[in-house]
Design a protein around this motif. Structure first.
Motif: not given
Length: 582
Positions: A65-71, A114-118, A155-161
């Motif tokens: 899937a070139p051009g697509h992210t893993l997600w 963005d997709t899973y961080g919540k 980035f740091y907010r997600s690390l803390e969470q």
């Protein structure tokens, strides 16, 4: 109607979701690192290049899937999704280290936020969160370079969470490797992130307790999986290194576990640097074992006797590892194989006799086939395995190993011209009344292995059971097959009018298999199962077949280097590149 394991699995998923939601709603306080542990993870340059090109190979499935992210890729199964959300692929991109690799790493990491961080998605489990935290912290400099302030804050907010989630849910990780991953990730985060120091001490103490309860006196795990033991060993050395970097002492239980495991891994190391492949484990990534042993700084040699239930014979350029204990039981047997008394032989840099390996990445049928006795280099009786698979667990789909050998006497001794292994198991006693006994004798120069397999009806009750099995087969005897699975790189041909098999290794060495001439020798197709491949590799297997009519049946065979094979071989042949089949 659900059984207890199903209810527990549902409860675990619910608790993960609840605590992930709570953790991702906490007020952010972390603005940076107190200290950053030295990156210790090792990635694959070749795999990293494939990822940048859009070739996503995880858990045995390739998605182009070139051009697509893993997600943006639809994960075909839970194992594929776990590999994505664990972020071990970040090691591979960091191994490449150029601008396109960094761009991919940054894009995929912030896309995950963005997709899973919540708190959504399958990545919010204790073991995957621990695995992910280790990679984010290890490669923070790599991924933060050139990023805007808002992205750094995210980035740091997600690390803390994720750290807060892990501090609440690490106990929900299954004992063994999953819990070691969770606690190591929590220690990394507690030592590295501003304001999270208070979370480190409980995790350090908990990890010390796991070292005591999970690592036995032989330096082994209940699963007896060599690759899993290497993964746990690596995590423990990482955690010890992170504590040292932070100026902290490491608990004595933690250090003692490292000192117990290192000699065991040396016993399970073949002469080519790879691990013996037993009970669901593979050879390990190239150089992983040697790097982990060097990083541990444990100088102790191989232990006397068995190591995690395995016996080792080594001489000259040859190494032999034998499964010399009863298979794992209960929950530890979810990936176990019916491999008692199977062996592997490696000469120099080249595996010769192997086990087929784990077929888990190729679907349920291959997974079951890989666990059966005929997929190992040992004797199987009448199509039976020395242990059976239980019905699948409704919650996990795992199939425990049951009705396996319970008595596995072993003796290793020095003889005039080498080292002798003698062992037996009672796996076929309940069904056929027969004990399988095996003797392996390796010469002092490592150039010859003499083997003997016997089927014996030992007790009067065993003889009655054997007679009943004979009667059920209308006195045609009980068929047995002794299999010697060859590595795919071995070029084998029948020789001497079908009385022997010649085997050529890529190094130029020639080995010859011979037998006592009483039984039937064939060279048949086989399979070699590797998780880094898209499909099983074609291979060959030597099969020595016969029929047991009496209370004692003996088969003698040998493996030896041809006389013209030099004592020292300069092996310059290069191994196949990664992902060749793609």
């Amino acid at each position: 109607m659900f059984n207890i394991s199903t209810l527990r699995a549902r409860q675990a998923r619910l608790l993960n979701a609840v605590h992930a939601a709570i953790a991702t709603r906490t007020k952010a306080t972390v603005k940076g690192f107190v200290s950053s542990p030295e990156p210790r993870t090792i990635g694959s340059f070749a795999r990293g290049r494939q990822l940048v090109a859009g070739n996503y190979l995880f858990a045995g499935t390739l998605i182009n899937a070139p051009g697509h992210t893993l997600w943006e890729v639809s994960a075909p199964d839970a194992n594929y999704a776990a590999d994505l959300h664990g972020f071990a692929w970040l090691d591979d991109l960091a191994a490449v280290g150029d601008a396109p690799a960094r761009d991919a790493a940054q894009k995929w990491l912030w896309s995950w936020i963005d997709t899973y961080g919540k708190g959504r998605g399958p990545g919010w489990s204790p073991d995957l969160t621990g695995r992910r935290l280790i990679r984010w912290i290890n490669h923070a400099i790599f991924v933060l370079r050139g990023q805007e302030s808002d992205q750094s804050k995210a980035f740091y907010r997600s690390l803390e969470q994720q750290t807060q989630f892990l501090s609440r849910r690490w106990r929900g990780a299954a004992p063994g490797l999953p819990r070691f991953e969770a606690l190591t990730g929590l220690i990394y985060a507690g030592l590295s992130l501003e304001g999270q120091e208070a979370l480190a001490d409980p995790a350090i103490k908990a990890l010390a307790r796991e070292c005591t309860s999970q690592i036995d006196a032989q330096g082994g795990l209940p699963t007896r999986n060599p690759e899993e033991l290497l993964a746990v060993f690596t995590l423990l050395t990482w955690a010890a290194g992170a504590l040292s970097d932070a100026g902290r002492s490491c608990p004595k239980e933690h250090l003692a576990a490292i000192e117990r495991i290192a000699p065991t891994l040396r016993s399970l190391r073949h002469t080519d640097g790879g691990l013996a492949r037993f009970h669901g484990g593979g050879r390990g990534a190239e150089g992983w074992l040697d790097h982990a042993l060097a990083a541990s700084r444990v100088k102790g040699g191989q232990p006397d006797g068995l190591a995690m239930g395995y016996a080792r014979l080594s001489a000259g350029r040859s190494s032999i590892v034998i499964d010399a204990a009863a298979p794992p039981t209960t929950t530890a047997s979810a990936n176990a194989h019916a491999s008692t008394l199977a062996f592997e032989l490696t000469s120099g840099r080249r595996p010769l006799i192997v086990n087929c390996g784990s077929g888990a990445s190729f679907g349920l049928d291959w997974r079951r086939a890989g666990r059966a006795t005929p997929s190992h280099s040992t004797l199987s009786l009448g199509g039976y395995s020395s242990a059976r698979l239980a019905d699948p667990d409704p919650a996990t789909g795992n199939e425990a190993l049951i009705s396996g050998p319970t008595h596995v006497p072993v003796e290793i001794s020095a003889v005039n011209d080498g080292t002798k292994f003698q062992g037996g198991h009672d796996g076929y006693v309940p069904t056929h009344g027969l004990t399988h006994a095996r003797t392996l004798e390796l010469t002092l120069d490592g150039r010859g292995l003499a083997g003997e397999d016997m089927l014996l009806a030992m007790e009067e009750s065993d003889k009655r059971r054997f007679d009943a099995a004979l009667d059920a087969g209308k006195l045609k005897g009980l068929r047995f097959d002794i299999r010697f699975h060859l590595h795919p790189d071995v070029d084998a041909t029948l020789d001497l009018g079908g009385a022997a098999v010649s085997m050529a290794l890529k190094s130029g060495e020639i080995w010859v298999f011979r037998h006592d001439g009483i039984h039937n020798l064939t060279l048949e197709p086989g399979a070699y199962l590797e998780t880094t491949r898209l499909k099983p590799r074609a291979a060959q297997q030597i099969v020595l077949s016969g029929t047991a009519f009496t209370y004692a049946t003996r088969v003698r065979w040998s493996l030896s280097k041809a006389q013209e094979t030099a004592i020292g071989v300069r092996d310059l042949s290069m191994d196949e590149p990664y992902l060749e089949e793609t």
